[in-house]
Scaffold this motif. Structure first.
Motif, mmCIF file in Angstrom:
data_model
loop_
_atom_site.group_PDB
_atom_site.id
_atom_site.type_symbol
_atom_site.label_atom_id
_atom_site.label_comp_id
_atom_site.label_asym_id
_atom_site.label_seq_id
_atom_site.Cartn_x
_atom_site.Cartn_y
_atom_site.Cartn_z
ATOM 1 N N PHE A 78 0.839 -1.202 0.000
ATOM 2 C CA PHE A 78 0.000 0.000 0.000
ATOM 3 C C PHE A 78 0.873 1.250 0.000
ATOM 4 C CE2 PHE A 78 -2.213 3.328 2.404
ATOM 5 C CZ PHE A 78 -3.404 3.427 1.701
ATOM 6 N N LEU A 79 1.899 1.250 0.835
ATOM 7 C CA LEU A 79 2.814 2.392 0.925
ATOM 8 C C LEU A 79 3.597 2.563 -0.368
ATOM 9 C CD1 LEU A 79 3.600 4.435 3.176
ATOM 10 C CD2 LEU A 79 5.551 2.960 3.680
ATOM 11 N N ALA A 80 4.003 1.424 -0.978
ATOM 12 C CA ALA A 80 4.777 1.476 -2.214
ATOM 13 C C ALA A 80 3.976 2.084 -3.361
ATOM 14 C CB ALA A 80 5.248 0.076 -2.598
ATOM 15 N N LEU A 81 2.650 1.974 -3.304
ATOM 16 C CA LEU A 81 1.800 2.598 -4.317
ATOM 17 C C LEU A 81 1.418 4.030 -3.943
ATOM 18 C CD1 LEU A 81 -0.639 -0.299 -5.317
ATOM 19 C CD2 LEU A 81 1.325 0.561 -6.583
ATOM 20 N N LEU A 82 1.209 4.270 -2.650
ATOM 21 C CA LEU A 82 0.754 5.587 -2.208
ATOM 22 C C LEU A 82 1.812 6.667 -2.397
ATOM 23 C CD1 LEU A 82 -1.206 7.513 -0.795
ATOM 24 C CD2 LEU A 82 -0.314 6.687 1.404
ATOM 25 N N VAL A 83 3.046 6.397 -1.962
ATOM 26 C CA VAL A 83 4.095 7.423 -2.005
ATOM 27 C C VAL A 83 4.361 7.908 -3.433
ATOM 28 C CG1 VAL A 83 6.527 7.913 -1.541
ATOM 29 C CG2 VAL A 83 5.159 6.668 0.152
ATOM 30 N N PRO A 84 4.534 7.008 -4.412
ATOM 31 C CA PRO A 84 4.734 7.498 -5.788
ATOM 32 C C PRO A 84 3.537 8.286 -6.313
ATOM 33 C CG PRO A 84 5.348 5.188 -5.614
ATOM 34 C CD PRO A 84 4.650 5.545 -4.343
ATOM 35 N N LYS A 85 2.322 7.843 -5.984
ATOM 36 C CA LYS A 85 1.137 8.551 -6.470
ATOM 37 C C LYS A 85 1.041 9.939 -5.829
ATOM 38 C CE LYS A 85 -1.501 4.390 -7.541
ATOM 39 N NZ LYS A 85 -2.601 3.480 -7.158
ATOM 40 N N LEU A 86 1.427 10.026 -4.574
ATOM 41 C CA LEU A 86 1.426 11.327 -3.904
ATOM 42 C C LEU A 86 2.423 12.271 -4.569
ATOM 43 C CD1 LEU A 86 0.261 12.950 -1.565
ATOM 44 C CD2 LEU A 86 2.055 12.017 -0.105
ATOM 45 N N LEU A 87 3.591 11.745 -4.900
ATOM 46 C CA LEU A 87 4.596 12.546 -5.592
ATOM 47 C C LEU A 87 4.090 12.951 -6.975
ATOM 48 C CD1 LEU A 87 7.472 13.675 -5.568
ATOM 49 C CD2 LEU A 87 8.270 11.473 -6.437
ATOM 50 N N LEU A 88 3.446 12.030 -7.646
ATOM 51 C CA LEU A 88 2.882 12.296 -8.970
ATOM 52 C C LEU A 88 1.829 13.403 -8.907
ATOM 53 C CD1 LEU A 88 2.913 11.295 -11.922
ATOM 54 C CD2 LEU A 88 1.138 9.654 -11.297
ATOM 55 N N VAL A 89 0.988 13.342 -7.895
ATOM 56 C CA VAL A 89 -0.063 14.342 -7.726
ATOM 57 C C VAL A 89 0.533 15.723 -7.476
ATOM 58 C CG1 VAL A 89 -1.846 15.108 -6.107
ATOM 59 C CG2 VAL A 89 -1.906 12.787 -7.014
ATOM 60 N N LEU A 90 1.585 15.798 -6.692
ATOM 61 C CA LEU A 90 2.212 17.093 -6.415
ATOM 62 C C LEU A 90 2.740 17.726 -7.699
ATOM 63 C CD1 LEU A 90 4.164 16.270 -3.119
ATOM 64 C CD2 LEU A 90 2.109 17.677 -3.358
ATOM 65 N N ILE A 91 3.364 16.906 -8.548
ATOM 66 C CA ILE A 91 3.884 17.431 -9.817
ATOM 67 C C ILE A 91 2.740 17.868 -10.724
ATOM 68 C CG2 ILE A 91 5.185 16.849 -11.900
ATOM 69 C CD1 ILE A 91 6.811 14.893 -10.171
ATOM 70 N N MET A 92 1.700 17.038 -10.813
ATOM 71 C CA MET A 92 0.562 17.350 -11.679
ATOM 72 C C MET A 92 -0.206 18.569 -11.183
ATOM 73 S SD MET A 92 -0.866 13.553 -12.442
ATOM 74 C CE MET A 92 -2.362 14.247 -13.138
ATOM 75 N N PHE A 93 -0.284 18.688 -9.859
ATOM 76 C CA PHE A 93 -0.986 19.835 -9.299
ATOM 77 C C PHE A 93 -0.274 21.128 -9.674
ATOM 78 C CE2 PHE A 93 -2.015 22.742 -5.718
ATOM 79 C CZ PHE A 93 -3.381 22.824 -5.940
ATOM 80 N N GLY A 94 1.069 21.071 -9.651
ATOM 81 C CA GLY A 94 1.842 22.234 -10.069
ATOM 82 C C GLY A 94 1.565 22.579 -11.521
#
Length: 407
Positions: free
Chosen positions: A68-84
């Protein structure tokens, strides 16, 4: 379970947002389906795991948490970039509207290049967390320190001690690796071996299959231990209070059976050539809601201010709160507890970072204040996330040295 509702909803929102990057890169419905299926399966397993109440301590369920953590952390990072990127797109849309564009407000479409780069960056923590579960958790490191003291008795100049901490035996799933690590401790051939708490996750029976392994630890002056917060069984719903008391007694008996000397707010004296040093061990004492059974005054009852003293105290917050300015001259404190959060970045001698530093002032390695030292061991085992990334399992070897007098 109710306390997890908001985090689960946030995870779903993050997942949906991150999916937009995948849709930008490819229109392949099969890949879209695999993304959705993996997200749903992992979330379902996670909900099951937390509903059992054993997600942090059951070895099999820990892998669910790790995935769960291995999927969550990359997606969180992805969201931060996309949000920018979305902020930029929104600003460009406003500019087009203010500038009198015939089409009015129009946000530019997502750029495939940026989504590709974002996915590439997000792949790094994903791969790291998977590596941590497969290899990192047993990537044992021997860290050696030489500490100098003005008042170290001459007979103990060069005295060596090996510290291990936070075994968390209920998490182990590879006997070969654990045997290797215990043998690594013995190969240091230190004068004394000191264990600074958290032998188990929850219950004494976790040690049944490992007591012969850890019972093989040997040193000239013996093996000594203290209790950590997990050793008391506080995180278990016991049928009766007596069951909890019996569990703790069983853990104490196991340590005795292994040949370990468990110090419960007490001290020991070691003599060489008519000189002596003191070893003090306290029960767990920690800030932030952790058990405070440690009684430093009782433990130091037979310690004089002029004695050279080594303290074992599981939680490093104890050093800041009571130890570093204690009237008894406690020269060296040995702690564990933090695990270095099992995730961080370290360049030995140059840089050290983990999120745990924002909770614990002393979280990994050697620190000095007022001429007194504390070593915070990064831990032998693991808990919760079944792996380690950057913060490797540790065997500490400390050599006590007499500081040379300068002319």
């Amino acid at each position: 379970m109710l306390r997890w509702i908001i985090p689960i909803v946030l995870y779903i929102l993050i997942d949906v947002y991150a999916f937009q990057a995948v849709k930008t890169i490819t229109k392949n419905p099969l890949l879209h389906g695999l993304y959705v299926l993996s997200s749903v399966v992992v979330l379902g397993l996670f909900i099951y795991a937390i509903s059992t109440g054993e997600a942090r301590t059951n070895p099999k369920l820990m892998y669910v948490f790790g995935l769960f953590l291995a999927l969550l952390v990359p997606k969180l990072l992805l969201v931060l970039i996309m949000f920018g990127e979305d902020i930029v797109r929104f600003v460009l849309g406003l500019i087009s509207k203010v500038g009198g564009s015939e089409t009015g407000f129009h946000m530019p479409s997502r750029r495939k290049f940026l989504s590709t780069v974002a996915l590439g960056i997000a792949a790094l923590p994903f791969a790291s967390l998977l590596y941590g579960m497969v290899k990192g958790k047993y990537n044992y490191k021997v860290l050696k320190y030489a500490l100098e003291f003005d008042d170290l008795p001459d007979a103990f100049d060069g005295y060596t001690l090996t510290q291990i901490s936070d075994v968390h035996s209920g998490s182990f799933d590879n006997a070969e690796k654990v045997n290797y690590a215990v043998d690594l401790v013995n190969k240091q051939k230190s004068d004394i071996i000191l264990f600074t708490g958290d032998l188990v996750n929850n219950v004494a029976s976790e040690m049944n299959e490992w007591k012969n392994v850890f019972g093989s630890l040997k040193a000239k002056d013996g093996v000594y231990s203290v209790l950590g917060n997990h050793d008391y069984g506080d995180y278990v719903e016991w049928n009766t209070p007596a069951d909890k008391i019996n569990n703790l007694q069983e853990l104490k008996d196991i340590q005795k059976e292994m040949g370990w000397d468990l110090l419960l707010n007490e001290s020991r004296t070691f003599e060489r050539d008519g000189q002596a040093i003191k070893l003090v061990g306290v029960e767990n004492w920690g800030k932030g809601g952790f058990k405070k059974s440690g009684d430093l005054e009782k433990a130091c009852e037979h310690v004089a201010p002029e004695d050279f003293t080594i303290l074992m105290s599981h939680d490093p917050s104890h050093w800041q709160a009571q130890v570093k300015e204690h009237p008894k001259n406690i020269h060296l404190t040995l702690s564990g507890h933090t695990h270095g959060m099992q995730f961080g970045i370290e360049i030995p001698g140059w840089f050290k970072w983990s999120l745990i530093k924002y909770r614990y002032e002393n979280w990994a390695g050697v620190y000095e204040e007022f001429g007194r030292y504390i070593n915070v061991n990064r831990g032998f085992g693991y808990l919760g996330y079944p792996g380690r990334v950057g913060i490797w399992p540790e065997v500490t070897v400390i050599t006590l040295k007499k500081k040379l007098k300068t002319a």
